[in-house]
Design a protein around this motif. Structure first.
Motif, PDB file in Angstrom:
ATOM      1  N   MET A  89     -52.777  47.744 -31.525  1.00 39.42           N
ATOM      2  CA  MET A  89     -52.736  48.641 -30.384  1.00 39.42           C
ATOM      3  C   MET A  89     -53.838  49.693 -30.444  1.00 39.42           C
ATOM      4  SD  MET A  89     -50.354  47.499 -28.458  1.00 39.42           S
ATOM      5  CE  MET A  89     -49.977  48.833 -27.325  1.00 39.42           C
ATOM      6  N   SER A  90     -54.599  49.701 -31.533  1.00 38.58           N
ATOM      7  CA  SER A  90     -55.738  50.604 -31.680  1.00 38.58           C
ATOM      8  C   SER A  90     -56.560  50.109 -32.866  1.00 38.58           C
ATOM      9  CB  SER A  90     -55.259  52.043 -31.924  1.00 38.58           C
ATOM     10  OG  SER A  90     -54.713  52.183 -33.229  1.00 38.58           O
ATOM     11  N   ASP A  91     -57.574  50.870 -33.231  1.00 30.67           N
ATOM     12  CA  ASP A  91     -58.398  50.515 -34.390  1.00 30.67           C
ATOM     13  C   ASP A  91     -57.750  50.909 -35.717  1.00 30.67           C
ATOM     14  OD1 ASP A  91     -60.363  49.491 -32.742  1.00 30.67           O
ATOM     15  OD2 ASP A  91     -61.441  51.399 -32.601  1.00 30.67           O
ATOM     16  N   ASN A  94     -52.995  50.493 -39.486  1.00 28.71           N
ATOM     17  CA  ASN A  94     -51.541  50.522 -39.545  1.00 28.71           C
ATOM     18  C   ASN A  94     -50.889  50.424 -38.168  1.00 28.71           C
ATOM     19  OD1 ASN A  94     -50.826  50.732 -42.346  1.00 28.71           O
ATOM     20  ND2 ASN A  94     -51.781  52.749 -42.338  1.00 28.71           N
ATOM     21  N   ASP A  95     -51.727  50.306 -37.130  1.00 31.30           N
ATOM     22  CA  ASP A  95     -51.197  50.226 -35.764  1.00 31.30           C
ATOM     23  C   ASP A  95     -51.140  48.775 -35.314  1.00 31.30           C
ATOM     24  OD1 ASP A  95     -50.159  51.192 -33.437  1.00 31.30           O
ATOM     25  OD2 ASP A  95     -52.071  51.840 -32.580  1.00 31.30           O
ATOM     26  N   ARG A  96     -50.560  47.940 -36.160  1.00 32.69           N
ATOM     27  CA  ARG A  96     -50.479  46.499 -35.896  1.00 32.69           C
ATOM     28  C   ARG A  96     -49.538  45.871 -36.914  1.00 32.69           C
ATOM     29  NH1 ARG A  96     -56.532  45.358 -36.468  1.00 32.69           N
ATOM     30  NH2 ARG A  96     -56.529  47.510 -35.718  1.00 32.69           N
TER      31      ARG A  96
END
Length: 323
Positions: A89-91, A94-96
């Protein structure tokens, strides 16, 4: 509209699910709301989305569109709301994925976008081979105990993934996986080998996505001849041409039946005992009007098996390739 239970749960869902992957990508908010209105009028109560849908125009756009519709109509209590988590959901690394951190954070973000206090079906959008089931269930227990989710589903999981995941849930005395969303249609029957048998054994409902194989089963050849624009023409080289001979026979059979190809393709899925609800991906309200007047006969089902034969010798593994 007919209704059934979602897997082994007591939750009642419509035999058709309204998929919203096109929201934000293919259609704007006004048209998306028109699709939702039509689905609601038809009795569809299962609405499926994902945190990644619509990302070309902004993260979570599909969820925000649905949230706006729920807020405007007050239909939340009558809607079985499903979303998914996994995709980046972003670069931020940890956002995945399916780490406990990302599962909890993504659920809370989806709740904000959907303008609701709870998600009925929180689905793992893909296998995360780097995260253990113990960690996943720890996060799901937290979210369940906080009242933020009601059930857990999966998508794009193999049969052995379902078995491992359910075994881990049972060790923790957790309800576990109640549904699997899998690519399944007349042209893509791999799920019959192991996913469907595993789901049936474990009491997991099947929600087939891409039920029309990206439009190939919606009368693509006729639309090509008539110059009708749409996904069937856009994806013709890779979605239609490899299956032209079978699709010609399929469309001829549908014409003889006096039925639209999309209705027959959906009717075939509804005839499968493991299937709970095909996930439709309409771009217009009219595309939801795909119900048959009556179930497909045994003769028609046999003809479809001849046109689109199952893999190997047919049936589940290992019989599909063994004695």
């Amino acid at each position: 509209m007919e209704y059934t239970r979602l897997g082994r749960t007591g939750l009642t869902v419509s035999r058709l699910a309204l998929g919203t992957m096109n929201f934000g990508w293919q259609i704007d908010e006004e048209r998306a709301h028109a699709v939702l209105h039509r689905g609601f009028d038809l009795g569809v109560n299962l609405v499926d989305t994902a945190n990644m849908y619509g990302r070309e125009d902004g993260d979570g756009l599909s969820e925000r569109i649905i949230g706006g519709w729920l807020a405007k109509t007050g239909n939340r209590n009558r809607t079985v709301l499903a979303t998914k988590v996994y995709a980046p959901m972003s670069d931020d690394p940890n956002d995945r994925g399916l780490s406990a951190r990302h599962l909890v954070a993504s659920c809370e973000a989806s709740l904000r976008r959907l303008r609701t206090d709870w998600i009925d079906l929180f689905q793992l959008h893909h296998v995360d081979r780097t995260t253990s089931w113990e960690e996943i269930w720890q996060a799901m227990e937290t979210l369940t105990n906080q009242g933020k989710i009601r059930y857990v589903g999966t998508s794009n999981h193999a049969g052995w993934h379902l078995a491992r995941g359910q075994a881990a849930a049972e060790r923790r005395h957790h309800l576990g996986i109640v549904s699997e969303q899998v690519k399944y249609n007349l042209l893509t029957r791999h799920a019959e080998l192991e996913v469907l048998p595993a789901a049936a054994e474990l009491g997991i409902g099947i929600l087939p996505y891409s039920p029309l194989h990206f439009g190939a089963l919606s009368g693509a050849l006729r639309k090509q001849r008539e110059g009708v624009a749409g996904r069937t023409v856009l994806h013709a080289p890779d979605r239609v041409e490899p299956h032209r001979a079978a699709l010609e026979r399929f469309e001829k059979l549908c014409a003889e039946l006096g039925e639209q190809p999309a209705a027959v393709a959906i009717g075939w899925l509804l005839s499968r005992p493991e299937v709970t609800a095909p996930v439709l991906g309409p771009r217009t309200p009219e595309q939801l009007d795909v119900l048959l007047d009556a179930p497909l006969s045994a003769e028609v089902l046999a003809a479809l098996d001849e046109i689109f034969p199952p893999i190997g010798n047919g049936g589940p593994a290992p019989e599909a390739w063994a004695w």
